[in-house]
Write a protein that holds these residues in place. Structure first.
Motif, PDB file in Angstrom:
ATOM      1  N   GLU A  37     -51.971 -20.606  16.942  1.00 49.59           N
ATOM      2  CA  GLU A  37     -51.094 -21.697  16.527  1.00 49.59           C
ATOM      3  C   GLU A  37     -50.003 -21.953  17.572  1.00 49.59           C
ATOM      4  O   GLU A  37     -49.697 -21.106  18.404  1.00 49.59           O
ATOM      5  CB  GLU A  37     -50.463 -21.374  15.176  1.00 49.59           C
ATOM      6  N   ALA A  38     -49.400 -23.131  17.465  1.00 49.64           N
ATOM      7  CA  ALA A  38     -48.364 -23.515  18.416  1.00 49.64           C
ATOM      8  C   ALA A  38     -47.166 -22.575  18.351  1.00 49.64           C
ATOM      9  O   ALA A  38     -46.482 -22.356  19.354  1.00 49.64           O
ATOM     10  CB  ALA A  38     -47.920 -24.954  18.139  1.00 49.64           C
ATOM     11  N   THR A  39     -46.911 -21.994  17.164  1.00 52.46           N
ATOM     12  CA  THR A  39     -45.784 -21.080  17.025  1.00 52.46           C
ATOM     13  C   THR A  39     -45.958 -19.801  17.825  1.00 52.46           C
ATOM     14  O   THR A  39     -44.998 -19.048  18.007  1.00 52.46           O
ATOM     15  CB  THR A  39     -45.584 -20.720  15.540  1.00 52.46           C
ATOM     16  N   ASP A  40     -47.182 -19.539  18.292  1.00 52.58           N
ATOM     17  CA  ASP A  40     -47.446 -18.302  19.042  1.00 52.58           C
ATOM     18  C   ASP A  40     -47.479 -18.526  20.553  1.00 52.58           C
ATOM     19  O   ASP A  40     -47.733 -17.590  21.315  1.00 52.58           O
ATOM     20  CB  ASP A  40     -48.776 -17.686  18.600  1.00 52.58           C
ATOM     21  N   LEU A  41     -47.253 -19.751  21.003  1.00 52.89           N
ATOM     22  CA  LEU A  41     -47.345 -20.036  22.436  1.00 52.89           C
ATOM     23  C   LEU A  41     -46.293 -19.282  23.240  1.00 52.89           C
ATOM     24  O   LEU A  41     -46.562 -18.822  24.349  1.00 52.89           O
ATOM     25  CB  LEU A  41     -47.216 -21.539  22.682  1.00 52.89           C
ATOM     26  N   LYS A  42     -45.101 -19.149  22.686  1.00 52.25           N
ATOM     27  CA  LYS A  42     -44.049 -18.436  23.396  1.00 52.25           C
ATOM     28  C   LYS A  42     -44.436 -16.986  23.633  1.00 52.25           C
ATOM     29  O   LYS A  42     -44.211 -16.426  24.719  1.00 52.25           O
ATOM     30  CB  LYS A  42     -42.742 -18.512  22.600  1.00 52.25           C
ATOM     31  N   LEU A  43     -45.044 -16.362  22.625  1.00 51.50           N
ATOM     32  CA  LEU A  43     -45.499 -14.974  22.779  1.00 51.50           C
ATOM     33  C   LEU A  43     -46.545 -14.871  23.885  1.00 51.50           C
ATOM     34  O   LEU A  43     -46.507 -13.949  24.704  1.00 51.50           O
ATOM     35  CB  LEU A  43     -46.069 -14.460  21.462  1.00 51.50           C
ATOM     36  N   LEU A  44     -47.472 -15.812  23.928  1.00 48.09           N
ATOM     37  CA  LEU A  44     -48.500 -15.787  24.965  1.00 48.09           C
ATOM     38  C   LEU A  44     -47.882 -15.907  26.357  1.00 48.09           C
ATOM     39  O   LEU A  44     -48.350 -15.288  27.310  1.00 48.09           O
ATOM     40  CB  LEU A  44     -49.520 -16.897  24.736  1.00 48.09           C
TER      41      LEU A  44
END
Length: 451
Positions: A37-44
């Motif tokens: 999900e888009a909410t996980d892009l920062k973690l990636l």
């Protein structure tokens, strides 16, 4: 960081790519992909090599605006995604101590359901199948077939390999490693166990080099595509063996009449039933006509095709003939030009040729040297430009195909052949005057008349 503190870090594996899309991103390798999900892009983004510790990741994610963390469970979501990526074999696990990067475990595929572990209370030894090599400025340790490999980044860990080579209990190993605390050494040993680097029962089924060769040429052991590549390379004529290129002394062979072979050849079932290895040859030497027909049936190239299969029709094999006794062909060493159906003299009789023939007789466990010894050499470059790591496997498969075609041709003609299990590659390279790293022998077959 205080002395003795051990920190774990996480990073995406080197073969993982992140491709943002509307509402999220695809995380993919050469063999599969998942969507996040888009909410996980920062973690990636934070998981880009060389990676960060879990606490550092949480701290940096804490700076995100409230709308990106509406439920307030940022730490829980982060842990869930890390667990998911880890179980899919997409995360590198790293270990640092005293501000120094020590080791990292790089997955090649998803981990098994239950990773075999060694008891740290027992004597610990390196697996006899463990391999060490240089990889991007670090020492890479790997057991062929394992789902993960380990990189050593700090020279202070080199004595650890010595201790594991001779075998010591974990308690003794941690005592002598004064530069790192017990917790750090035990963590490294635990990682080595997960990587399969420590000796355990049931590892003697394969030799290390055979297992390495097998796992690098079969799918499933790593997330790599195996098969024909798109590497650019030199044209085939630039890879022609020196003997074919230098064609001063050629012996033209008279090809057989195909119509005659079609009319007189025994049926396939009869030929197949006759096919067998013949080590002891007859007293009457082959004729040049028989040799010509045998080479025509087995190796001659017509219309860009030969009588046996080859990966990508690249035909990396070159055939040489060590002639001992053949009526109509003088003793010596010859190269066979499969396109022109001609022999090219490479060398005359002498001690080198005698050693080559004697080596073949010894391999076949017979006293008399063969009338003719066929030596198959390979130009690895020709196959490498098409198939990369699969190249040598395909070369050996092609040798087997040539052996089968040769034995069937001999059975149809009433001749005797015997493929040999081994030969002296360095001796042969010396005889033909080439660098064995460029062209080397990969198969030998004895040919002669029947008793």
């Amino acid at each position: 960081m205080t002395s003795g503190t051990t920190l774990w870090s996480y990073a995406l594996a080197p073969d993982v790519e992140v491709c943002p899309t509307d509402g999220g991103a695809f995380v993919h390798t050469a063999t599969f992909q998942i969507r996040v999900e888009a909410t996980d892009l920062k973690l990636l983004e934070l998981l880009a090599p060389p990676g960060r510790s879990e606490e550092d990741i949480y701290d940096r994610l804490g700076d995100q605006p409230v709308q990106s963390n509406p439920d307030g469970n940022l730490r829980k979501r982060c842990a869930a995604l890390l667990f998911r990526l880890d179980r899919l074999g997409l995360l590198i696990r790293g270990l640092s101590s005293q501000g120094r990067r020590l080791v990292s475990c790089i997955p090649l595929r998803p981990p098994p359901g239950a990773t075999p572990k060694c008891s740290l209370g027992e004597t610990l030894r390196l697996s006899p199948n463990a391999l060490a090599r240089v990889d991007q400025g670090a020492i890479s340790l790997e057991v062929p077939g394992s789902w993960v490999k380990m990189s050593l980044h700090d020279r202070s860990l080199l004595p650890l390999l010595h201790d594991l080579a001779i075998g010591l209990p974990a308690a003794e190993i941690t005592k002598v490693k004064a530069e790192h605390c017990e917790q750090t050494i035990l963590a490294i040993l635990g990682l080595m166990s997960q990587c399969g680097l420590l000796e355990r029962s049931g590892q003697d089924a394969w030799s290390g080099h055979d297992l390495f060769f097998h796992t690098r040429t079969r799918r499933g052991y790593a997330r790599t595509l195996i098969g024909k590549s798109t590497l650019e390379g030199k044209s085939d004529h630039q890879f022609r063996t020196t003997a074919i290129a230098n064609d001063d002394r050629r012996l033209v062979l008279e090809p057989p009449l195909l119509s005659s072979l079609f009319a007189t050849d025994p049926p396939f079932a009869a030929v197949s039933a006759r096919r067998q290895s013949v080590r002891r040859q007859g007293s009457m030497a082959l004729t040049s006509g028989q040799l010509s027909e045998f080479l025509f049936r087995t190796l001659c190239e017509q219309g860009g095709r030969r009588p046996y299969p080859s990966g990508g029709a690249s035909y990396p094999l070159q055939t040489y003939l060590a002639v001992n006794r053949c009526r109509g062909v003088a003793p010596g060493l010859y190269a066979y030009d499969a396109t022109a159906h001609e022999l090219i003299a490479v060398g005359g009789p002498g001690l080198g040729l005698e050693r080559l023939l004697a080596d073949a007789a010894g391999t076949a466990n017979v006293v008399e040297p063969p009338q003719i010894l066929l030596v198959l050499t390979a130009d690895y470059r020709r196959m490498r430009r098409l198939y990369e790591d699969l190249s040598y496997s395909l070369i050996l498969k092609e040798v087997g195909a040539v052996f089968q075609v040769a034995m069937m041709a001999a059975a149809a003609m009433g001749l005797g052949t015997c493929p040999l299990g081994c030969g002296d590659s360095l001796l042969f390279s010396e005889l033909i005057g080439v660098d064995p790293a460029i062209e080397t022998s990969v198969g030998e077959l004895m040919l002669g008349s029947l008793e």
